[in-house]
Design a protein around this motif. Structure first.
Motif, PDB file in Angstrom:
ATOM      1  N   GLY A  15       0.720  -1.262  -0.053  1.00 10.59           N
ATOM      2  CA  GLY A  15      -0.094  -0.128  -0.027  1.00 10.59           C
ATOM      3  C   GLY A  15       1.009   1.213   0.007  1.00 10.59           C
ATOM      4  N   SER A  16       2.108   0.987  -0.039  1.00  5.70           N
ATOM      5  CA  SER A  16       3.121   2.113  -0.072  1.00  5.70           C
ATOM      6  C   SER A  16       2.707   3.302  -1.206  1.00  5.70           C
ATOM      7  CB  SER A  16       4.389   1.801   0.372  1.00  5.70           C
ATOM      8  OG  SER A  16       5.017   1.178  -0.949  1.00  5.70           O
ATOM      9  N   GLN A  17       2.231   2.860  -2.521  1.00  6.56           N
ATOM     10  CA  GLN A  17       2.196   3.383  -3.617  1.00  6.56           C
ATOM     11  C   GLN A  17       1.027   4.145  -3.620  1.00  6.56           C
ATOM     12  OE1 GLN A  17       4.831   3.890  -5.181  1.00  6.56           O
ATOM     13  NE2 GLN A  17       5.774   2.424  -3.656  1.00  6.56           N
ATOM     14  N   ASN A  18      -0.045   4.118  -2.617  1.00  7.21           N
ATOM     15  CA  ASN A  18      -1.268   4.709  -2.607  1.00  7.21           C
ATOM     16  C   ASN A  18      -1.023   6.286  -2.557  1.00  7.21           C
ATOM     17  OD1 ASN A  18      -2.135   2.044  -2.058  1.00  7.21           O
ATOM     18  ND2 ASN A  18      -3.679   2.524  -0.690  1.00  7.21           N
ATOM     19  N   PHE A  78       4.243   2.087   7.123  1.00  7.27           N
ATOM     20  CA  PHE A  78       4.058   3.098   7.919  1.00  7.27           C
ATOM     21  C   PHE A  78       4.858   3.632   9.027  1.00  7.27           C
ATOM     22  CE2 PHE A  78       1.785   4.386  12.056  1.00  7.27           C
ATOM     23  CZ  PHE A  78       1.397   5.731  11.833  1.00  7.27           C
ATOM     24  N   GLN A  79       5.994   2.730   9.278  1.00  6.82           N
ATOM     25  CA  GLN A  79       7.194   2.948   9.946  1.00  6.82           C
ATOM     26  C   GLN A  79       8.147   3.786   9.197  1.00  6.82           C
ATOM     27  OE1 GLN A  79       7.959   1.905  13.337  1.00  6.82           O
ATOM     28  NE2 GLN A  79       9.899   3.465  12.978  1.00  6.82           N
ATOM     29  N   SER A  86       9.658   8.241   3.709  1.00  3.85           N
ATOM     30  CA  SER A  86       8.698   8.212   2.817  1.00  3.85           C
ATOM     31  C   SER A  86       8.324   9.623   2.306  1.00  3.85           C
ATOM     32  CB  SER A  86       7.726   7.436   2.817  1.00  3.85           C
ATOM     33  OG  SER A  86       6.778   8.105   3.858  1.00  3.85           O
ATOM     34  N   SER A  87       7.610   9.943   1.224  1.00  2.00           N
ATOM     35  CA  SER A  87       7.043  11.006   0.981  1.00  2.00           C
ATOM     36  C   SER A  87       5.658  11.639   1.638  1.00  2.00           C
ATOM     37  CB  SER A  87       6.931  11.278  -0.731  1.00  2.00           C
ATOM     38  OG  SER A  87       6.128  10.322  -1.191  1.00  2.00           O
ATOM     39  N   LYS A  88       5.294  10.560   2.301  1.00  5.79           N
ATOM     40  CA  LYS A  88       3.848  10.538   2.829  1.00  5.79           C
ATOM     41  C   LYS A  88       4.067  11.244   4.144  1.00  5.79           C
ATOM     42  CE  LYS A  88       1.597   6.937   0.313  1.00  5.79           C
ATOM     43  NZ  LYS A  88       1.082   5.656   0.473  1.00  5.79           N
ATOM     44  N   GLN A  89       3.036  12.046   4.495  1.00  8.89           N
ATOM     45  CA  GLN A  89       2.888  12.573   5.987  1.00  8.89           C
ATOM     46  C   GLN A  89       2.356  11.418   6.938  1.00  8.89           C
ATOM     47  OE1 GLN A  89       1.089  16.668   6.102  1.00  8.89           O
ATOM     48  NE2 GLN A  89       0.720  16.570   3.855  1.00  8.89           N
ATOM     49  N   VAL A  90       2.666  11.582   8.021  1.00  8.66           N
ATOM     50  CA  VAL A  90       2.311  10.744   9.278  1.00  8.66           C
ATOM     51  C   VAL A  90       0.758  10.942   9.619  1.00  8.66           C
ATOM     52  CG1 VAL A  90       2.872   9.763  11.387  1.00  8.66           C
ATOM     53  CG2 VAL A  90       4.816  10.628   9.888  1.00  8.66           C
ATOM     54  N   GLY A  91      -0.155   9.906   9.163  1.00  9.83           N
ATOM     55  CA  GLY A  91      -1.396  10.150   9.602  1.00  9.83           C
ATOM     56  C   GLY A  91      -2.094   8.633   9.375  1.00  9.83           C
ATOM     57  N   TYR A  92      -3.451   8.848   9.346  1.00 11.35           N
ATOM     58  CA  TYR A  92      -4.431   7.860   9.156  1.00 11.35           C
ATOM     59  C   TYR A  92      -5.401   8.181   8.376  1.00 11.35           C
ATOM     60  CZ  TYR A  92      -7.118  10.048  12.723  1.00 11.35           C
ATOM     61  OH  TYR A  92      -7.862  11.005  13.220  1.00 11.35           O
ATOM     62  N   ASP A  93      -6.122   7.001   7.683  1.00 10.49           N
ATOM     63  CA  ASP A  93      -7.260   7.509   6.698  1.00 10.49           C
ATOM     64  C   ASP A  93      -8.709   7.382   7.822  1.00 10.49           C
ATOM     65  OD1 ASP A  93      -9.649   6.772   5.296  1.00 10.49           O
ATOM     66  OD2 ASP A  93      -8.547   6.852   3.537  1.00 10.49           O
TER      67      ASP A  93
END
Length: 161
Positions: A15-18, A78-79, A86-93
């Motif tokens: 799911g890292s490419q989502n 997520f770690q 990663s290029s993602k912000q730390v959060g949740y859906d």
């Protein structure tokens, strides 16, 4: 591996490419410090629920193995977010997290309902809580040191079994 790409998409096992769509809320969500034991209690409940889902709703050990690997690798992804690797912000859906009550029926049995989501939709309603102690100067080394300490503890525990 047939069928596993249908959930998160081809070449996206963890799911890292989502895509990540951060939702701006009227009232900002801010993290707060809680006793670690309280956090550990909640996470062990989620862990045991994952085990229950895998063992009660999948009979083939090969499929159990792959689903567990997919679940574990998504937590590893997520770690990487937490460590800002990663290029993602730390959060949740928030939409997906809000579905937790749909996992069981009123009698406590596991639900078999289709919840109408797939792995590619995870991240479309991301909430990024404010208030973490991350800073670009000390953060990377602090996270690496914490990760090393945790891995050392895990290695020493797993060598005992």
């Amino acid at each position: 591996m047939s069928g596993f790409d249908n959930f998160r998409g081809s070449s996206n096992f963890d799911g890292s490419q989502n895509a990540q769509v951060v939702v701006v809320q009227e009232q900002e969500v801010v993290c707060h410090t809680e006793q670690i034991e309280i956090i550990q209690q909640k996470l062990v409940i989620l862990q045991e629920m994952a085990k229950r889902i895998i063992t009660e709703q999948i009979c083939e050990v090969e499929t159990q193995t792959i689903v567990l690997a997919q679940f574990s690798s998504s937590m590893g992804s997520f770690q990487n977010d937490i460590g800002r690797k990663s290029s993602k912000q730390v959060g949740y859906d928030s939409n997906v997290a809000g579905m937790i009550s749909n996992l069981t029926n009123s009698d406590g049995s596991l639900s078999t309902s289709d919840l109408g989501i797939n792995g590619t939709s995870v991240g479309n309603n991301t909430i990024v809580p404010g208030g973490s102690n991350w800073n670009n100067t000390d953060g990377p080394s602090a996270v690496q040191a914490a990760s090393n300490a945790a891995q050392s503890a895990a290695n020493s525990t797993s060598s005992l079994s």
